[in-house]
Enzyme design. Structure first.
Site, PDB file in Angstrom:
ATOM      1  N   TYR A 142       0.747  -1.237  -0.065  1.00 10.99           N
ATOM      2  CA  TYR A 142      -0.062  -0.065  -0.084  1.00 10.99           C
ATOM      3  C   TYR A 142       0.758   1.181  -0.120  1.00 10.99           C
ATOM      4  CZ  TYR A 142      -3.741  -3.217   1.218  1.00 10.99           C
ATOM      5  OH  TYR A 142      -4.965  -4.029   1.286  1.00 10.99           O
ATOM      6  N   LYS A 191       3.974 -15.474   2.958  1.00 10.08           N
ATOM      7  CA  LYS A 191       3.714 -16.118   1.635  1.00 10.08           C
ATOM      8  C   LYS A 191       5.187 -16.748   1.297  1.00 10.08           C
ATOM      9  CE  LYS A 191       1.051 -17.713  -1.614  1.00 10.08           C
ATOM     10  NZ  LYS A 191       0.309 -18.944  -1.577  1.00 10.08           N
ATOM     11  N   ASP A 223      -2.819 -18.117   2.406  1.00 11.76           N
ATOM     12  CA  ASP A 223      -3.825 -18.895   1.796  1.00 11.76           C
ATOM     13  C   ASP A 223      -4.425 -19.903   2.809  1.00 11.76           C
ATOM     14  OD1 ASP A 223      -1.502 -19.960   1.302  1.00 11.76           O
ATOM     15  OD2 ASP A 223      -1.888 -20.999  -0.537  1.00 11.76           O
ATOM     16  N   ASP A 247      -5.002  -6.598   6.203  1.00 15.42           N
ATOM     17  CA  ASP A 247      -6.244  -5.915   5.938  1.00 15.42           C
ATOM     18  C   ASP A 247      -7.242  -6.986   5.481  1.00 15.42           C
ATOM     19  OD1 ASP A 247      -7.810  -4.041   5.055  1.00 15.42           O
ATOM     20  OD2 ASP A 247      -6.916  -3.717   3.044  1.00 15.42           O
ATOM     21  N   ASP A 251     -10.455  -8.378   8.262  1.00 15.57           N
ATOM     22  CA  ASP A 251     -11.842  -8.323   8.270  1.00 15.57           C
ATOM     23  C   ASP A 251     -12.461  -9.837   8.222  1.00 15.57           C
ATOM     24  OD1 ASP A 251     -11.965  -5.786   7.712  1.00 15.57           O
ATOM     25  OD2 ASP A 251     -12.539  -5.726   5.661  1.00 15.57           O
TER      26      ASP A 251
END
Ligand code: NAD
Length: 356
Positions: A142, A191, A223, A247, A251
């Site tokens: 980001y 990852k 994942d 992020d 959620d």
């Protein structure tokens, strides 16, 4: 103890929920002989209306001088058409950056009393869950170099994900510190089978782990972590990850609790200072109706006592009062279910205060 707290009430339901949190803080102060001093600071839509910008330099300076910031929520339809840098949410990014807050802490707790709201099958969540997601806030995809460009007549775009070891080390230290205050189990999410940033991330997390031999560290690919959160959320305690993974997974973790009005959060930096806020927005649809659930803000207040002021017993007093009020069947409209008693925002606040 005496502590100086900056209150940012913000917009929509912000002032209503902060009012209840202050009543709770005052009760804690009375019970444990602490003095909490409050300074109001404008941010978001109300600051745009008053000063023309979502956050003034003076507001930021006042926040910097405090011991902690308690924030309601900002935003609403009135300011939605303004350009990005003048919208209320720009105030949020500016204050987090200005205060050097790099770690976002989001608990996802399933209260046994609110099990019905959880979208996961009952046998999976029989023992409940109590997870803390630690998300890196100021680096990664980001904040990296990005562009949309046309090369040989073909449009292409790129975003870059960059982390240096210092950025990783400081959030890893925060995560281990929090794990030490809980069950001493830390899941490191990355990852590393594909991304170099993840390989460095994992390496640095394990270097930091040497200073915390009591903490069990489990590496998990992002994942798999996304799957495991719905397959068996009870296996997790503290989870640490980079910005974008955090992020998305924070959620997901909040969704599986089923109750947006119960979700708290903290943003922390290098020192004890922190910014505490509910995870939900300003809920303009129910603003000024005394309907909002103040519990996410009150739970954030307990986090402030625990993490910024080292007031563990005081934090537990608040959490126990919430537990008691929920067990007695009192519910705001967002968490209402059959057989329970519907209460307003101020009534919920009053009942928590009474039980402290
Ligand atoms: P929202 O979280 O404000 O509301 C979503 C839904 O949940 C609404 O139906 C609302 O009534 C309900 N809800 C939220 N909090 C509640 C509470 N405490 N008690 C009872 N019900 C509650 O999200 P939204 O509608 O997408 O956004 C509204 C505004 O808030 C927008 O301007 C958005 O940009 C802003 N926002 C601010 C923050 C923040 O200040 N940190 C975060 C998210 C959204």
């Amino acid at each position: 103890m005496e502590k100086n707290i900056v209150l940012i009430k913000g917009d929509g339901i912000g002032p209503e929920i902060i009012e209840q949190a202050v009543l709770v803080l005052d009760r804690i102060g009375e019970k444990h002989s602490h003095k909490f001093n409050y300074t109001d600071v404008l941010m978001g839509g109300i600051s745009i209306d008053t000063h023309g910008v979502p956050l003034t330099d003076e507001a930021l300076e006042t926040a910097k001088k405090s011991d902690a910031v308690l924030l309601g929520a900002v935003g609403g339809p009135k300011w939605e058409d303004l350009p990005g840098h003048l919208r209320p949410e720009a105030g949020l990014l500016a204050i987090r950056k200005g205060l050097g807050l790099f770690a976002n802490v989001r608990p996802a707790v399933l209260y046994p009393q609110l099990k019905d709201a959880c979208p996961i099958r009952e046998d999976i969540i029989a023992d409940g869950f109590d997870i803390i997601i630690m998300r890196e806030l100021t680096g990664g995809l980001y904040f990296g170099e990005r562009n949309i460009e046309t090369v040989d007549g073909v449009r292409r775009a790129y975003d870059t994900c960059v982390y240096d070891e210092n950025e990783i080390r400081r959030i890893a230290v925060s995560a281990f510190e929090i794990a030490m205050k809980r069950t001493k189990k830390l899941t490191n999410v990355d990852k590393a089978n594909v991304l170099d940033t993840s390989r460095l991330w994992r390496e640095v997390v394990h270097e930091v782990a040497k200073d915390y031999p009591e903490v069990e560290v489990i590496d998990m690919l992002v994942d798999n972590a996304a799957m495991q959160l719905v397959r068996n959320p009870g296996q997790f305690d503290v989870m640490v990850m980079e910005n974008m993974f955090g992020d998305i997974l924070s959620d997901e973790a909040s969704m599986i609790t089923g109750s947006i009005g119960m979700l708290s959060s903290a943003s922390l930096g290098d020192t004890k200072f922190g910014l505490y806020e509910p995870s939900h927005g300003s809920a303009p649809d129910i603003a000024n109706q005394d309907k909002a659930n103040p519990l996410a803000t009150i739970i954030s207040t307990a986090m402030m006592l625990r993490y910024s002021f080292d007031m563990e017993q005081e934090a537990q007093d608040i959490e126990n009062a919430i537990d008691k009020v929920l067990t007695e069947g009192y519910r705001t409209v967002d968490i209402m279910s059959d057989g329970c008693t519907l209460v307003s925002c101020s009534e919920m606040g009053r009942r928590i205060v009474e039980n402290i």
